[in-house]
Enzyme design. Structure first.
Site, PDB file in Angstrom:
ATOM      1  CB  ALA A   1      -0.910   0.004   1.221  1.00  0.00           C
ATOM      2  CB  CYS A   2       2.009   3.705  -1.973  1.00  0.00           C
ATOM      3  SG  CYS A   2       1.065   3.943  -3.479  1.00  0.00           S
ATOM      4  N   PRO A   3       0.633   5.866  -0.223  1.00  0.00           N
ATOM      5  CG  PRO A   3       1.888   7.563   0.798  1.00  0.00           C
ATOM      6  CD  PRO A   3       2.025   6.260   0.040  1.00  0.00           C
TER       7      PRO A   3
ATOM      8  CB  THR B   1      -0.023   0.052  -4.366  1.00  0.00           C
ATOM      9  OG1 THR B   1      -0.159   1.099  -3.409  1.00  0.00           O
ATOM     10  CG2 THR B   1      -0.771  -1.182  -3.902  1.00  0.00           C
TER      11      THR B   1
END
Length: 99
Positions: free
Chosen positions: A8-10, A16
């Protein structure tokens, strides 16, 4: 060895999926079976079941943000790794955490 991972990334777009792809491509080189759940802009994809988590030798949380449904990983030895670490040197991730 069986590993499950969550990426997961921002923004939930490129990193991601790039991290998931890097893990999946490198795993066979280290004789690792891997299943990767992505938590991106489209929500949770390829979700890990409680059975997947219970059967894993290692759990990798590849994220710099809080992941959704984190309670599923309580009581297991989950290792948190940054997205950057996977993207810059996925081999090191397997050498350090995949054994």
């Amino acid at each position: 060895m069986k590993i499950v991972a969550v990426t997961a990334c921002p923004t939930g777009i490129a990193h991601t999926y790039m991290a998931a792809d890097a893990l999946i491509k490198a795993a066979p080189k280290y004789n690792v079976q891997i299943k990767v759940e992505t938590q991106g802009a489209m929500g949770i994809e390829n979700p890990l079941s409680s059975h997947d988590i219970a059967q894993a030798d290692k759990v990798l949380i590849v994220s710099d943000i809080d992941i959704d449904q984190a309670a599923r990983f309580e009581g297991v030895n989950a290792i948190r790794i940054s997205i950057e670490e996977v993207l810059l040197n996925v081999d090191k991730v397997f050498l350090v955490h995949g054994r």
